[in-house]
Scaffold this motif. Structure first.
Motif, PDB file in Angstrom:
ATOM      1  N   LYS A  23      54.491  -1.938  -3.328  1.00 61.58           N
ATOM      2  CA  LYS A  23      55.029  -1.842  -4.665  1.00 61.58           C
ATOM      3  C   LYS A  23      54.321  -2.256  -5.796  1.00 61.58           C
ATOM      4  CE  LYS A  23      58.347  -0.973  -7.630  1.00 61.58           C
ATOM      5  NZ  LYS A  23      58.299   0.481  -8.035  1.00 61.58           N
ATOM      6  N   ILE A  24      53.562  -3.429  -5.494  1.00 60.60           N
ATOM      7  CA  ILE A  24      52.679  -3.993  -6.303  1.00 60.60           C
ATOM      8  C   ILE A  24      51.464  -3.293  -6.472  1.00 60.60           C
ATOM      9  CG2 ILE A  24      50.938  -6.106  -6.647  1.00 60.60           C
ATOM     10  CD1 ILE A  24      53.098  -7.812  -5.382  1.00 60.60           C
ATOM     11  N   LEU A  25      50.823  -2.664  -5.554  1.00 61.86           N
ATOM     12  CA  LEU A  25      49.687  -1.793  -5.758  1.00 61.86           C
ATOM     13  C   LEU A  25      50.143  -0.486  -6.559  1.00 61.86           C
ATOM     14  CD1 LEU A  25      48.011  -1.947  -2.500  1.00 61.86           C
ATOM     15  CD2 LEU A  25      47.211  -3.006  -4.485  1.00 61.86           C
ATOM     16  N   GLU A  26      51.539  -0.130  -6.365  1.00 62.69           N
ATOM     17  CA  GLU A  26      51.959   1.216  -6.944  1.00 62.69           C
ATOM     18  C   GLU A  26      51.994   0.937  -8.485  1.00 62.69           C
ATOM     19  OE1 GLU A  26      53.998   3.683  -3.499  1.00 62.69           O
ATOM     20  OE2 GLU A  26      55.370   2.243  -4.645  1.00 62.69           O
ATOM     21  N   LEU A  27      52.400  -0.324  -8.796  1.00 61.90           N
ATOM     22  CA  LEU A  27      52.652  -0.645 -10.238  1.00 61.90           C
ATOM     23  C   LEU A  27      51.029  -0.752 -10.941  1.00 61.90           C
ATOM     24  CD1 LEU A  27      55.309  -3.394 -10.007  1.00 61.90           C
ATOM     25  CD2 LEU A  27      55.511  -0.871 -10.845  1.00 61.90           C
ATOM     26  N   LEU A  28      50.206  -1.371 -10.096  1.00 62.64           N
ATOM     27  CA  LEU A  28      48.968  -1.435 -10.515  1.00 62.64           C
ATOM     28  C   LEU A  28      48.014  -0.409 -10.827  1.00 62.64           C
ATOM     29  CD1 LEU A  28      47.930  -5.031  -8.787  1.00 62.64           C
ATOM     30  CD2 LEU A  28      48.526  -4.610 -11.170  1.00 62.64           C
ATOM     31  N   ASN A  60      40.200  -8.508  -1.317  1.00 62.70           N
ATOM     32  CA  ASN A  60      39.515  -7.552  -2.208  1.00 62.70           C
ATOM     33  C   ASN A  60      40.067  -6.214  -2.480  1.00 62.70           C
ATOM     34  OD1 ASN A  60      37.375  -9.603  -2.851  1.00 62.70           O
ATOM     35  ND2 ASN A  60      36.432  -9.080  -0.777  1.00 62.70           N
ATOM     36  N   ILE A  61      41.552  -6.290  -2.649  1.00 64.72           N
ATOM     37  CA  ILE A  61      42.197  -5.207  -2.881  1.00 64.72           C
ATOM     38  C   ILE A  61      42.557  -5.122  -4.486  1.00 64.72           C
ATOM     39  CG2 ILE A  61      44.250  -3.630  -2.589  1.00 64.72           C
ATOM     40  CD1 ILE A  61      43.921  -4.578   0.557  1.00 64.72           C
ATOM     41  N   VAL A  62      42.830  -6.299  -4.881  1.00 62.75           N
ATOM     42  CA  VAL A  62      43.003  -6.510  -6.445  1.00 62.75           C
ATOM     43  C   VAL A  62      42.101  -7.406  -6.895  1.00 62.75           C
ATOM     44  CG1 VAL A  62      45.387  -5.704  -6.169  1.00 62.75           C
ATOM     45  CG2 VAL A  62      44.790  -8.080  -6.120  1.00 62.75           C
ATOM     46  N   VAL A  63      41.875  -7.433  -8.217  1.00 61.50           N
ATOM     47  CA  VAL A  63      41.152  -8.644  -8.974  1.00 61.50           C
ATOM     48  C   VAL A  63      41.906  -9.151  -9.980  1.00 61.50           C
ATOM     49  CG1 VAL A  63      39.043  -7.567  -8.292  1.00 61.50           C
ATOM     50  CG2 VAL A  63      40.076  -6.837 -10.500  1.00 61.50           C
ATOM     51  N   GLY A  64      41.856 -10.432 -10.357  1.00 62.68           N
ATOM     52  CA  GLY A  64      42.623 -11.199 -11.534  1.00 62.68           C
ATOM     53  C   GLY A  64      41.532 -11.479 -12.484  1.00 62.68           C
ATOM     54  N   THR A  65      42.017 -11.083 -13.568  1.00 58.76           N
ATOM     55  CA  THR A  65      41.197 -11.745 -14.773  1.00 58.76           C
ATOM     56  C   THR A  65      41.862 -12.479 -15.626  1.00 58.76           C
ATOM     57  OG1 THR A  65      40.103  -9.507 -14.560  1.00 58.76           O
ATOM     58  CG2 THR A  65      39.493 -10.605 -16.714  1.00 58.76           C
ATOM     59  N   ARG A  70      47.070 -16.444 -19.044  1.00 60.58           N
ATOM     60  CA  ARG A  70      47.612 -15.477 -17.851  1.00 60.58           C
ATOM     61  C   ARG A  70      46.667 -14.842 -17.023  1.00 60.58           C
ATOM     62  NH1 ARG A  70      51.002 -11.051 -21.246  1.00 60.58           N
ATOM     63  NH2 ARG A  70      48.903 -10.776 -21.732  1.00 60.58           N
ATOM     64  N   VAL A  71      46.942 -14.540 -16.050  1.00 59.10           N
ATOM     65  CA  VAL A  71      45.936 -13.817 -15.234  1.00 59.10           C
ATOM     66  C   VAL A  71      46.390 -12.289 -15.102  1.00 59.10           C
ATOM     67  CG1 VAL A  71      44.883 -13.583 -12.912  1.00 59.10           C
ATOM     68  CG2 VAL A  71      45.435 -15.784 -13.868  1.00 59.10           C
ATOM     69  N   VAL A  72      45.688 -11.468 -15.552  1.00 58.19           N
ATOM     70  CA  VAL A  72      45.947  -9.899 -15.377  1.00 58.19           C
ATOM     71  C   VAL A  72      45.394  -9.290 -14.078  1.00 58.19           C
ATOM     72  CG1 VAL A  72      45.780  -7.615 -16.513  1.00 58.19           C
ATOM     73  CG2 VAL A  72      46.163  -9.904 -18.011  1.00 58.19           C
ATOM     74  N   TYR A  73      46.245  -8.674 -13.191  1.00 53.39           N
ATOM     75  CA  TYR A  73      45.661  -7.998 -12.057  1.00 53.39           C
ATOM     76  C   TYR A  73      45.334  -6.417 -12.512  1.00 53.39           C
ATOM     77  CZ  TYR A  73      46.870 -12.328  -9.895  1.00 53.39           C
ATOM     78  OH  TYR A  73      46.795 -13.568  -9.507  1.00 53.39           O
ATOM     79  N   SER A  74      44.382  -5.980 -11.673  1.00 53.34           N
ATOM     80  CA  SER A  74      44.275  -4.720 -11.419  1.00 53.34           C
ATOM     81  C   SER A  74      43.770  -4.231 -10.109  1.00 53.34           C
ATOM     82  CB  SER A  74      43.143  -4.189 -12.488  1.00 53.34           C
ATOM     83  OG  SER A  74      41.963  -5.046 -12.383  1.00 53.34           O
ATOM     84  N   LEU A  75      43.755  -3.037  -9.818  1.00 55.76           N
ATOM     85  CA  LEU A  75      43.075  -2.523  -8.362  1.00 55.76           C
ATOM     86  C   LEU A  75      41.597  -2.644  -8.707  1.00 55.76           C
ATOM     87  CD1 LEU A  75      44.971   0.926  -8.114  1.00 55.76           C
ATOM     88  CD2 LEU A  75      45.622  -1.370  -7.120  1.00 55.76           C
ATOM     89  N   ARG A  76      40.991  -3.075  -7.604  1.00 56.70           N
ATOM     90  CA  ARG A  76      39.684  -3.289  -7.398  1.00 56.70           C
ATOM     91  C   ARG A  76      39.054  -1.891  -7.459  1.00 56.70           C
ATOM     92  NH1 ARG A  76      36.144  -7.572  -6.296  1.00 56.70           N
ATOM     93  NH2 ARG A  76      34.288  -6.927  -5.336  1.00 56.70           N
ATOM     94  N   MET A  79      40.134   4.386  -6.194  1.00 52.54           N
ATOM     95  CA  MET A  79      40.630   5.047  -5.079  1.00 52.54           C
ATOM     96  C   MET A  79      41.782   4.736  -4.239  1.00 52.54           C
ATOM     97  SD  MET A  79      38.283   7.434  -4.621  1.00 52.54           S
ATOM     98  CE  MET A  79      38.332   7.926  -2.920  1.00 52.54           C
ATOM     99  N   ILE A  80      42.406   3.287  -4.583  1.00 48.98           N
ATOM    100  CA  ILE A  80      43.367   2.671  -3.873  1.00 48.98           C
ATOM    101  C   ILE A  80      44.773   3.596  -4.283  1.00 48.98           C
ATOM    102  CG2 ILE A  80      44.928   0.858  -3.602  1.00 48.98           C
ATOM    103  CD1 ILE A  80      42.257  -0.830  -3.452  1.00 48.98           C
ATOM    104  N   ALA A  81      44.622   3.943  -5.683  1.00 51.40           N
ATOM    105  CA  ALA A  81      45.715   4.633  -6.177  1.00 51.40           C
ATOM    106  C   ALA A  81      45.780   6.075  -5.772  1.00 51.40           C
ATOM    107  CB  ALA A  81      45.595   4.753  -7.715  1.00 51.40           C
ATOM    108  N   GLU A  82      44.658   6.683  -5.175  1.00 53.48           N
ATOM    109  CA  GLU A  82      44.616   7.851  -4.493  1.00 53.48           C
ATOM    110  C   GLU A  82      45.264   7.884  -3.147  1.00 53.48           C
ATOM    111  OE1 GLU A  82      41.058  10.217  -5.191  1.00 53.48           O
ATOM    112  OE2 GLU A  82      40.818   9.151  -7.027  1.00 53.48           O
ATOM    113  N   LEU A  83      44.677   6.567  -2.505  1.00 48.95           N
ATOM    114  CA  LEU A  83      45.158   6.524  -1.288  1.00 48.95           C
ATOM    115  C   LEU A  83      46.612   6.409  -1.015  1.00 48.95           C
ATOM    116  CD1 LEU A  83      44.585   5.706   1.824  1.00 48.95           C
ATOM    117  CD2 LEU A  83      44.641   3.244   1.162  1.00 48.95           C
ATOM    118  N   LEU A  84      47.197   5.752  -1.899  1.00 46.16           N
ATOM    119  CA  LEU A  84      48.730   5.605  -1.887  1.00 46.16           C
ATOM    120  C   LEU A  84      49.329   6.826  -2.268  1.00 46.16           C
ATOM    121  CD1 LEU A  84      49.202   2.188  -4.173  1.00 46.16           C
ATOM    122  CD2 LEU A  84      49.499   2.492  -1.831  1.00 46.16           C
ATOM    123  N   GLN A  85      48.837   7.753  -3.249  1.00 48.86           N
ATOM    124  CA  GLN A  85      49.252   9.100  -3.275  1.00 48.86           C
ATOM    125  C   GLN A  85      49.178   9.840  -2.036  1.00 48.86           C
ATOM    126  OE1 GLN A  85      50.825  10.172  -6.094  1.00 48.86           O
ATOM    127  NE2 GLN A  85      51.395  11.882  -5.381  1.00 48.86           N
TER     128      GLN A  85
END
Length: 112
Positions: A23-28, A60-65, A70-76, A79-85
């Motif tokens: 769910k977190i990855l789908e949101l990101l 190493n699937i997500v990164v925090g900046t 605050r720490v903002v997270y994003s997909l590293r 292609m992970i979004a494509e994998l989920l699709q």
């Protein structure tokens, strides 16, 4: 396939093997979010979200900046979004096959 690559793939998919992490990855996949945003959307405790983000960061699937306090997270890797699709499409295909099979069984039972 060499052992190291096989182990990497196995560890990668293990990191995805939790409903909250998915769910977190789908949101990101929709865009970068901080912990509070993720927590609000998934309706889960901050500690649970933070724990799952820690696992995803360790693999190493997500990164925090850091942005201010605050720490903002994003997909590293996008292609992970494509994998989920693709995974969603595979799941949908299985559902269609199952529904078709059930319809056939119901039709066969009705005709008897």
């Amino acid at each position: 396939m060499n052992h190291e690559l096989g182990q990497f793939k196995s560890d990668f998919f293990k990191a995805l093997a939790h409903p909250l992490r998915i769910k977190i990855l789908e949101l990101l996949a929709e865009g970068d979010k901080n912990v509070n945003e993720i927590q609000t959307i998934v309706g889960s405790e901050g500690s649970a979200v933070s724990q799952q983000l820690t696992i995803l960061r360790a693999k190493n699937i997500v990164v925090g900046t850091k942005e201010g306090n605050r720490v903002v997270y994003s997909l590293r890797d996008p292609m992970i979004a494509e994998l989920l699709q693709v995974a969603r499409q595979i799941f949908n295909n299985h559902l269609v096959d199952t529904i078709t099979m059930l319809d056939k069984f119901n039709t066969d039972d009705f005709e008897k």
